[in-house]
Design a protein around this motif. Structure first.
Motif, PDB file in Angstrom:
ATOM      1  N   GLN A   1       0.818  -1.211   0.000  1.00 34.51           N
ATOM      2  CA  GLN A   1       0.000   0.000   0.000  1.00 34.51           C
ATOM      3  C   GLN A   1       0.856   1.267   0.000  1.00 34.51           C
ATOM      4  O   GLN A   1       0.387   2.319  -0.339  1.00 34.51           O
ATOM      5  N   HIS A   2       2.080   1.144   0.427  1.00 37.55           N
ATOM      6  CA  HIS A   2       2.904   2.338   0.533  1.00 37.55           C
ATOM      7  C   HIS A   2       4.213   2.150  -0.210  1.00 37.55           C
ATOM      8  O   HIS A   2       5.287   2.461   0.298  1.00 37.55           O
TER       9      HIS A   2
ATOM     10  N   ARG B   1      -4.159  14.285  -9.297  1.00 35.13           N
ATOM     11  CA  ARG B   1      -5.099  15.347  -8.934  1.00 35.13           C
ATOM     12  C   ARG B   1      -5.451  15.351  -7.450  1.00 35.13           C
ATOM     13  O   ARG B   1      -5.961  16.333  -6.938  1.00 35.13           O
ATOM     14  N   THR B   2      -5.184  14.246  -6.756  1.00 36.45           N
ATOM     15  CA  THR B   2      -5.446  14.247  -5.322  1.00 36.45           C
ATOM     16  C   THR B   2      -4.274  14.845  -4.558  1.00 36.45           C
ATOM     17  O   THR B   2      -4.391  15.175  -3.391  1.00 36.45           O
TER      18      THR B   2
ATOM     19  N   GLU C   1      -1.831  13.159  -3.677  1.00 38.46           N
ATOM     20  CA  GLU C   1      -1.335  12.114  -2.789  1.00 38.46           C
ATOM     21  C   GLU C   1      -0.303  11.217  -3.460  1.00 38.46           C
ATOM     22  O   GLU C   1       0.384  10.446  -2.813  1.00 38.46           O
TER      23      GLU C   1
ATOM     24  N   HIS D   1       3.433   6.983  -2.847  1.00 40.49           N
ATOM     25  CA  HIS D   1       2.477   7.613  -1.933  1.00 40.49           C
ATOM     26  C   HIS D   1       3.218   8.539  -0.989  1.00 40.49           C
ATOM     27  O   HIS D   1       3.405   8.241   0.188  1.00 40.49           O
TER      28      HIS D   1
ATOM     29  N   ASP E   1     -10.562   7.227  -6.924  1.00 36.81           N
ATOM     30  CA  ASP E   1     -10.248   7.674  -8.278  1.00 36.81           C
ATOM     31  C   ASP E   1     -10.888   6.856  -9.395  1.00 36.81           C
ATOM     32  O   ASP E   1     -10.808   7.230 -10.550  1.00 36.81           O
TER      33      ASP E   1
ATOM     34  N   GLN F   1      -5.347  -6.329  -7.053  1.00 36.26           N
ATOM     35  CA  GLN F   1      -4.940  -4.935  -7.032  1.00 36.26           C
ATOM     36  C   GLN F   1      -3.773  -4.722  -7.974  1.00 36.26           C
ATOM     37  O   GLN F   1      -2.875  -5.541  -8.060  1.00 36.26           O
TER      38      GLN F   1
ATOM     39  N   GLU G   1      -8.148   5.268  -6.216  1.00 34.29           N
ATOM     40  CA  GLU G   1      -7.660   6.183  -5.198  1.00 34.29           C
ATOM     41  C   GLU G   1      -7.642   5.531  -3.826  1.00 34.29           C
ATOM     42  O   GLU G   1      -6.722   5.750  -3.039  1.00 34.29           O
TER      43      GLU G   1
ATOM     44  N   GLU H   1      -6.886   2.743  -3.000  1.00 36.61           N
ATOM     45  CA  GLU H   1      -5.726   1.898  -2.792  1.00 36.61           C
ATOM     46  C   GLU H   1      -4.474   2.729  -2.552  1.00 36.61           C
ATOM     47  O   GLU H   1      -3.474   2.230  -2.075  1.00 36.61           O
ATOM     48  N   VAL H   2      -4.499   3.936  -2.977  1.00 37.07           N
ATOM     49  CA  VAL H   2      -3.292   4.741  -2.841  1.00 37.07           C
ATOM     50  C   VAL H   2      -3.491   5.841  -1.794  1.00 37.07           C
ATOM     51  O   VAL H   2      -2.783   6.820  -1.748  1.00 37.07           O
ATOM     52  N   GLU H   3      -4.512   5.617  -0.990  1.00 38.37           N
ATOM     53  CA  GLU H   3      -4.853   6.661  -0.022  1.00 38.37           C
ATOM     54  C   GLU H   3      -3.699   6.945   0.918  1.00 38.37           C
ATOM     55  O   GLU H   3      -3.130   6.056   1.503  1.00 38.37           O
ATOM     56  N   SER H   4      -3.338   8.177   1.008  1.00 41.88           N
ATOM     57  CA  SER H   4      -2.348   8.498   2.023  1.00 41.88           C
ATOM     58  C   SER H   4      -2.930   9.422   3.067  1.00 41.88           C
ATOM     59  O   SER H   4      -2.342   9.661   4.101  1.00 41.88           O
TER      60      SER H   4
END
Lengths: 366, 176
Positions: free
Chosen positions: A251-252, A329-330, A332, A350, B38, B84, B104, B106-109
């Protein structure tokens, strides 16, 4: 009236309920219950507002995309709609230039069209894909582009899958040189996997008759390409590259990629300055796109990076080298591109933009 | 005028569909964006494509119909996230159309977004849907239609949904 249920009180928050309201006037306990529900509803609303999208896609562009898909699915001509015609006439060649940069293996040809000899700097251009007759990320569009414009692209190494290696040192051995390594902050995330991409050498011979026929067939009559291109062969060389993926939780992850600059061989007798001007003057090209391309001054040494509307970019300095920070666009997902001593580097994931820049600046070079 | 008449009428066909699209695109996109991040634009397009190709029966409340389809499509998309995409592909997605960029969620920070989505994900699905739909401004009749529940039960369900959300949100480290 007996004390109303929580459900009835909750509904009262969203509209009139004469009986419940009458009861509340005489019941202190229910008034407190109502206020408690009201506060909870408010807290939920505040929390949910965190999911508010930072922007909404432009409605006109979204509508156009849906029409485009509807026409395709209902068997109508993909190019039959009024508003697409000007963009089709806009010239598939420039569309190919943009799409090909993003899509392997066609990026090889795009480098040729753009006439990049060696990448020394970067420029971002904003692309509104709704203005393009083909969806660049769409497999159908890719095939159509390939068939209509690019014809046959001969690659020396058809197997372009990256090779997984055990460590950065092994990647260096495969590539025949010592590699740059990520700084402590990124390395501390743990190295997940390392890949080495295969060298690619692609040649492309221009067949004007074929391209012209494809353009005419697709309704872009009147578009004429420079005659001097006919029969000329462009060759692109993309050296090996190394990709290190840091982070283990899926995830990161942070990706750090590096490789020597690609270069092209431009055939004798082709003045790429003239060719470029001819292509950019094709009638009907989106003006904003042409303007952005024309503003790229040292275009032979500039990698033009198309980013979709909504994304953003800015020039940055990475330890004295020219670089480009690209954000989705986020905000992030951030990626930094830079070059140093003929090597291209990309680091992203990320990370906030500040973290991405700090990470890029902490890379250790051999 | 019924939805079918609006969409299928030969006079000004595009204009009629366009007007429905223009009126509801933003809210359907926002609703899906809360659910999916997203990927929302892609799924929102699917929803309106279905409206165009397979419009609801005459007399339908097309706003409720759009939300019903958006809910179904959004949940389908969530379920299909089993495979994923790698980060590398998502980075490549930066260079593609934003409609095709990586999910999005999945890439949430953003910690706050992650907490809120995580809280929603652990809730009873009906409650989560009700919460999102009410947040979008659907009235009780529309909520009942979209979720297949009785209108008279909506108040009770919303009260339970908000209580459950708060419990899960606090458990995720949220603060109120």
């Amino acid at each position: 009236m007996r004390c109303p249920t929580d459900g009835r009180l909750r509904a009262l928050l969203d509209g009139g309920d004469a009986d419940a309201e009458a009861h509340l006037r005489g019941c202190e306990r229910c008034r407190r219950r109502l206020e408690s529900l009201r506060a909870r509803t408010h807290r939920a609303r505040v929390a949910l507002s965190a999911l508010e999208p930072t922007s909404t896609p432009p409605v006109e562009a979204a509508l156009e995309k849906v029409w485009h898909r509807a026409e395709r699915e209902s068997g109508m001509s993909e190019f039959g709609r009024r508003s697409l015609r000007p963009y089709l006439a806009a010239g598939l060649v420039v569309v190919a230039m943009i799409a090909a940069l993003a899509i392997s293996p066609m990026r090889s040809a795009a480098f040729g069209w753009l006439g990049i000899i060696k990448v020394e700097r970067f420029e971002a251009i904003t692309v509104d894909v709704s203005e393009l007759p083909f969806h660049p990320a769409n497999a159908t569009g890719e095939r159509a582009l390939s068939r209509a414009v690019l014809g046959e692209l001969h690659t020396q190494n058809p197997d372009s899958r990256p090779q997984k290696v055990g460590s950065i040192q092994k990647a260096g051995s495969v590539m025949g040189r010592q590699l740059a390594t990520a700084g402590n902050r990124i390395a501390g995330e743990g190295l997940g996997a390392v890949y080495v991409t295969r060298p690619e050498r692609a040649s492309y011979t221009v067949d004007l008759a074929r391209i012209q026929s494809a353009l005419d067939r697709e309704g872009a009559k009147g578009v004429r390409l420079p005659q001097e291109l006919d029969g000329k062969t462009f060759t692109l060389n993309v050296p090996r590259g190394a990709i290190a993926v840091y982070g283990r939780d899926g995830q990161h992850e942070i990706v750090f990629a590096q490789g020597a600059s690609p270069w092209i061989t431009i055939p004798q007798g082709v003045n790429m300055d003239y060719v470029r001007q001819d292509i950019l003057q094709i009638p009907g090209l989106p003006k904003d796109l042409v303007r952005q391309l024309q503003e790229v001054r040292d275009w032979k040494h500039t990698l033009v990076v198309p980013i979709p509307r909504g994304g953003s970019s800015r020039h940055v300095s990475i330890n004295g080298s020219d670089g480009l920070l690209i954000s989705d666009r986020t905000g992030e997902l951030n990626v930094v591109l830079w070059q140093r001593d003929g090597q291209l580097y990309a680091l992203g994931g990320h990370l906030s933009s500040d973290q991405a820049l700090a990470s890029a600046r902490s890379v250790r070079y051999p | 005028m019924t939805v079918r008449a609006e969409i299928r009428s030969t006079d000004g066909l595009e204009q009629d569909f366009d007007s429905i699209f223009l009126a509801h695109w933003g809210e359907i996109y926002r609703y899906l964006s809360r659910m999916l991040g997203d990927e929302a634009e892609d799924v929102a397009q699917d929803v309106f494509l279905k409206l165009h190709l397979h419009p609801p029966k005459p007399g339908s409340n097309y706003r409720a119909w759009l939300y019903t389809v958006a809910t179904r499509e959004g949940l389908n998309r969530l379920r299909s996230r089993g495979r994923q995409r790698s980060l590398f592909e998502r980075l490549i997605g930066l260079w593609r159309d934003d409609a095709d960029s990586g999910p999005e969620a999945e890439v949430e920070s953003s910690d706050e977004r992650r907490r809120v989505r995580a809280a929603l994900a652990t809730m009873r699905p009906l409650y989560a849907r009700l919460l999102l739909l009410r947040h979008e401004g659907l009235d009780y009749g529309e909520l009942a239609e979209v979720t297949g529940t009785k209108r008279s039960s909506i108040g009770t369900l919303l009260a339970r949904a908000e209580r459950q959300f708060e419990e899960r949100y606090l458990a995720m480290g949220g603060s109120v």
